[in-house]
Design a protein around this motif. Sequence first.
Motif: not given
Length: 187
Positions: A66-90
């Motif tokens: 039931r995450l809902g709109p809380a998913a986009w409370s932080d529109p850019e949770p990852c500031t680096t490509p490495a952090a983004l790659q890890a989060a996206q892979a998960a």
Amino acid sequence: MDALLPYRAMAHNNAWANHRLLSACLALAPEEFTRRRTGFFPSLRATLNHILVIDHFYVDAMEGGRLGPAAWSDPEPCTTPAALQAAQAAVDKRLIALLRGMEAAGLERIVAVHRGERVQHERMDRLLLHLFQHQIHHRGQAHAMLSGSPVAPPQLDEFFAAGEAPLRAGEFAELGWTEETVWGRPG
């Protein structure tokens, strides 16, 4: 035919394409990753974070959350490509696991998508198709943005071509897959 095979293949395709695109972004200087560019979102970082955030939103709903709109409370949770790659892979792994654990009848299951003021009820197969289209749409924008950077954008449209299997083997190994993982036993 296994009714889930096309959905499982698309989930693997999305994970592979995200891996390829984000691996290319690892070569960008930080200012190139955040540079203002033409697109629906103003930078590679914003565009790729949007894919991640919306994936969290829909995968959570498909998992019964039931995450809902809380998913986009932080529109850019990852500031680096490495952090983004890890989060996206998960989140890509969560989607693949969801589909691997599902029976064909699960495609007809109604998913409750919590949208804040209301709950949308949608069939799983339709929600999956929407999610795949969303990812492809925004990955295409990120790919075009990358074209305007010093880093060459990777090829993203050869996943389904059988003749490309040897070229994918190394990337599949990085992801812990084989052709059989994606397509099942040959024959």
